[in-house]
Each structure stands twice: as C-alpha cells, then as structure tokens.
Design an enzyme around this catalytic site. Structure first.
Site, mmCIF file in Angstrom:
data_model
loop_
_atom_site.group_PDB
_atom_site.id
_atom_site.type_symbol
_atom_site.label_atom_id
_atom_site.label_comp_id
_atom_site.label_asym_id
_atom_site.label_seq_id
_atom_site.Cartn_x
_atom_site.Cartn_y
_atom_site.Cartn_z
ATOM 1 N N THR A 51 -52.334 -18.477 -2.781
ATOM 2 C CA THR A 51 -51.112 -18.596 -3.260
ATOM 3 C C THR A 51 -50.135 -18.914 -2.193
ATOM 4 O OG1 THR A 51 -50.958 -16.237 -2.948
ATOM 5 C CG2 THR A 51 -51.400 -17.452 -5.143
ATOM 6 N N LYS B 44 -49.084 -4.681 -3.533
ATOM 7 C CA LYS B 44 -49.624 -5.436 -2.474
ATOM 8 C C LYS B 44 -48.472 -5.728 -1.654
ATOM 9 C CE LYS B 44 -52.323 -7.718 -0.132
ATOM 10 N NZ LYS B 44 -53.595 -8.663 -0.605
ATOM 11 N N HIS C 271 -46.819 -2.784 6.495
ATOM 12 C CA HIS C 271 -47.327 -3.136 7.643
ATOM 13 C C HIS C 271 -46.708 -3.899 8.529
ATOM 14 C CE1 HIS C 271 -50.525 -1.267 5.271
ATOM 15 N NE2 HIS C 271 -50.966 -2.257 4.854
ATOM 16 N N GLY D 229 -28.117 10.456 5.121
ATOM 17 C CA GLY D 229 -26.863 10.623 5.587
ATOM 18 C C GLY D 229 -27.169 11.957 6.560
ATOM 19 N N CYS E 202 -27.936 13.824 11.805
ATOM 20 C CA CYS E 202 -28.863 13.538 12.671
ATOM 21 C C CYS E 202 -29.056 11.962 12.537
ATOM 22 C CB CYS E 202 -29.757 14.247 12.795
ATOM 23 S SG CYS E 202 -29.930 16.036 13.019
#
Length: 436
Positions: free
Chosen positions: A86, A210, A217, A265, A268
């Site tokens: 694909t 997927k 990744h 929010g 930190c």
C-alpha cells in the site's frame, strides 16, 4: 489449516514461511513469476534472518508452494491473507490499487466457491479502507455478502525488518478486527500457541492501531533525537539522559498520560515545555517536535470551546475546573482558558469544583484566583446540584468521582460535553466525548 497468501513481498514471504513451518498448508500467490519460481525452488524472495531455511524446509516437506493463479489458490484454501503493498501517493494518501485488484480477483474466485472462506487483510490501510474498499470490492466481485457467505478480518502485523521471524513468534500483541464472530474464530486458530495478548475488536479499530503504533515509534525516534541534540549542545551525554528516562516505566514508558482527552495544564508541564523550547532556541538547536507541543495543546482547548458553543445554549455549567481531579491548583488550568473564552463570548456560566473553595484556599492558589481570575471566582457555586439545575450544557472538566452519575441524570434537552471520559460510552444526542 489451508491458507493462501497474496503478495510474496516482505510480509507475505515471512507469513508464508512461518505459517508453513507451523504445519499449515500454504500457497503463495504473486503475479511476479520470478517470485513464484523462487518459492517453488525452496528459495526465499527476500533477505531476512532464518526465513530462507524455513521456506526451503517447508517446500521440501510439501507444505508450501506458490502460483500465479488466484482461482487455484482460493479454491485450495480456507483462508486468504492479503499482504500486498500500500505505497504512498504524492499527496501522502495510500495507493490501494493493489488491494483493490487482489480483492477483485479473490471475489471472482469466491463466486465459484461454495464453502465459507475468510479473507484477512494484513496490508497496512487507513481506517475505513476495509469498509469502503475491501468489503465492497469483495462483495461486488463475488455476488456474496461479507459476514454471511464469506468472512473478513483485519489483522495488522508488527514485524521489524531484520527480526521479523522473531517478531512473528513473539508479538507484542495480536489484534484481530473482525466483521463477524465466525471469521474471528477462524483466524484465532492461527495464534493459539502465541504468548501474547489477543485482542478482538472491530475492523476500524484494528486498522487504526497499526497507525497509532507506527506514528508513536516515529515520534519516539524524533523526540529522543531532539533531546539528544539539546544535550550535545550543552555538553551532556544524551544517551545517559535517555537511559535514565527509559528506566521510568511508571510514567515515561507506560500507559500513563496516554489516554485521549483534554489539554494538559498545571504548574509544571506548560512551564517546563516553554523553558526547554527557549533553551533550544538560545542554543540555535531546531526542535520542531518539542516546539509543536504547546500549539497542539492549545488546539485541543479551542476544540473544547467549539464543542461547547456548538450545543447552542448560552447557559453552561462547568463541573471540575482545577487542571485535574484531587487538586485545587488552577494555575495554567486549560479549563480556566475555556471558561474565560466563554465569558468573553457572553455565555452565562456556573462553576463547581469540590477542591476549589475560595474560603479554604491559601497561598499561591488563593492569590492566583483573587488577582488573576477574580471574575471566575464570582461564578463559583457550592454544589453539583446548583450547576445541573442552572445549565443546559454541562461540561465535565475533570475526573472527580462525584461527576460519574451526571450523564445518566440529565433532564430533557440537557447535554454533556465530557473532557475526561467520565463514563465509557459513545457520543450521542445528549453526550459528547472530546476524543471518542
């Protein structure tokens, strides 16, 4: 089981070698005669650790062969795995022409077949491809109905080049998106001996998994590189930093923070993202991913505002407006940004948060309310009931347990906009989840 595999490229060849090694009778299908001839001679058409030996042994044992004939393969199998490419189009979309062509050919073969046959897509496809391309094409070519006369599943693969055989037998998970239970049951049989979580779901979810995996990744690689580039510029070993980072499996490498919902929010995260982005700029280090964090967060706030205004009512109740449940901290709470935007648009608001009680607040939180958002403090009420009696649109702003009953206690015409998935349900006329 008798299995036909369409496409003898990387995924198809590995699947053929592994399935035939597991004792299944496999026939590979490819229009490329060279690949077919290689398989029939017991030679792998790809370079991948261990697959050559597996294919040679399977062919010699009569469990694996290849052909260019679709009718032969479908007629001689109970299940077909679609493993064709694909590739990307110039605009970034997927080219599904190979998938469509194979489905037309499989469908034509199914027209002549009487037994129940399962078609499994392993090719990576965007959500909606199964419903909009694969299933309609199979049905049109076969004259049969998916889920009744034949089965359809989506079964994404999680194989890495170079370790594909190992990954096949040690997957992080096995995901089966099924059009019907019978089809899913047939496919589950291929994975009986796999030591991995087995997840059965709908085909669209399986398709999207997927993409979530691969984009995550890719994001991890880029994130680590940007952190490493900043580290190098200030004389720090980026590998040491990320080695320590990766030892945290409670927050960093875990499911924590990984639920779709509202913007982040607090005192930190926004501050530290800004500080690191500033440091990178001062070092002339380009960090486009880190620089995109705050703008993306701001877009989620805008989406929330748009969802509320789309409901049509000017009377809005906010349930929970500290940046998360169990705290009274309003500093950089994104819900405060939503409230201020609605006030600016002329909405009539009531706010409730058990933990934000002006009389009990001290120190920085009290100072923040009185000096930075005094207009918001005047809208605060002291009970959930005061909000629900007043508002036509109820906004669940944090996950306080007392808000869980709200979606089931609405009066006619009242709607909920949920930022935190306070209940597990799909969006409807009376309930709208921000990411579900």
């Amino acid at each position: 089981m008798k299995i036909s595999i369409f496409g003898l490229g990387y995924v198809g060849a590995v699947s053929a070698g592994c399935l035939s090694s597991d004792g299944h009778d496999v026939v590979g299908v490819d229009p490329n005669q060279t690949k077919v001839d290689l398989i029939n001679r017991g030679v792998t058409p790809i370079i991948e650790k261990d697959i050559g030996e597996m294919i040679a042994k399977a062919v010699a044992g009569g469990r694996l062969r290849a052909t260019t004939s679709v009718a032969d393969a479908v007629g001689d199998s109970e299940m077909s795995l679609v493993c064709v490419g694909t590739p990307s189009q110039l605009n970034g979309n997927l080219d599904l022409s190979y998938v469509r062509r194979v489905c037309e050919e499989i469908g034509a073969a199914l027209r002549e077949k009487s037994g129940f046959h399962v078609v499994v897509a392993r090719s990576t496809m965007l959500p909606g491809s199964m419903r909009n391309v694969v299933i309609p094409t199979l049905e049109a070519a076969s004259g049969k109905t998916a889920g009744v006369d034949f089965g359809v599943c989506n079964n994404p693969e999680f194989l890495r080049e170079g370790t594909a055989v190992y990954d096949y037998y040690h997957p992080p998970k096995t995901v089966i998106g099924e059009s019907d239970v019978r089809s899913g049951d047939c496919l589950v049989g291929l994975y009986d001996d796999m030591d991995a979580p087995l997840i059965r779901t709908d085909v669209e979810t399986a398709e999207m998994v997927k993409y979530a995996d691969n984009n995550w990744h890719a994001l991890k690689v880029v994130f680590a590189n940007e952190i490493g580039n900043i580290c190098k510029s200030v004389g720090i070993d980026g590998h040491k930093v990320m080695d320590i980072f990766c030892q945290d499996t409670k927050l960093n490498l875990s499911a924590y923070y990984m639920k779709p919902g509202f913007a982040f929010g607090g005192s930190c995260l926004p501050k530290d993202v800004r500080a690191l982005a500033y440091k990178a700029r001062s070092l002339d280090v380009d960090v486009p991913v880190l620089n995109a964090i705050l703008p993306s967060n701001e877009r989620q706030v805008k989406k929330a505002i748009d969802m509320i205004t789309a409901k049509g009512s000017r009377k809005v109740g906010i349930l929970g407006f500290a940046f998360k449940a169990g705290t009274d901290d309003l500093r950089e709470s994104p819900i405060v940004d939503v409230v201020e935007a609605l006030i600016g648009k002329g909405y009539d608001l009531r706010l409730y948060d058990r933990n934000v009680n002006l009389a009990a607040l001290t120190g920085a939180n009290r100072d923040y309310i009185l000096n930075h958002i005094p207009h918001i403090s005047r809208l605060m009420v002291d009970s959930v009931q005061a909000v629900t009696d007043f508002a036509d649109t109820l906004v669940i702003g944090n996950g306080a347990p007392e808000f869980r009953a709200i979606p089931d206690a609405l009066r006619p015409g009242q709607v909920v906009v949920d930022f935190v998935r306070i209940v597990d349900r799909a969006s409807s006329d009376s309930y709208d989840g921000i990411c579900w």
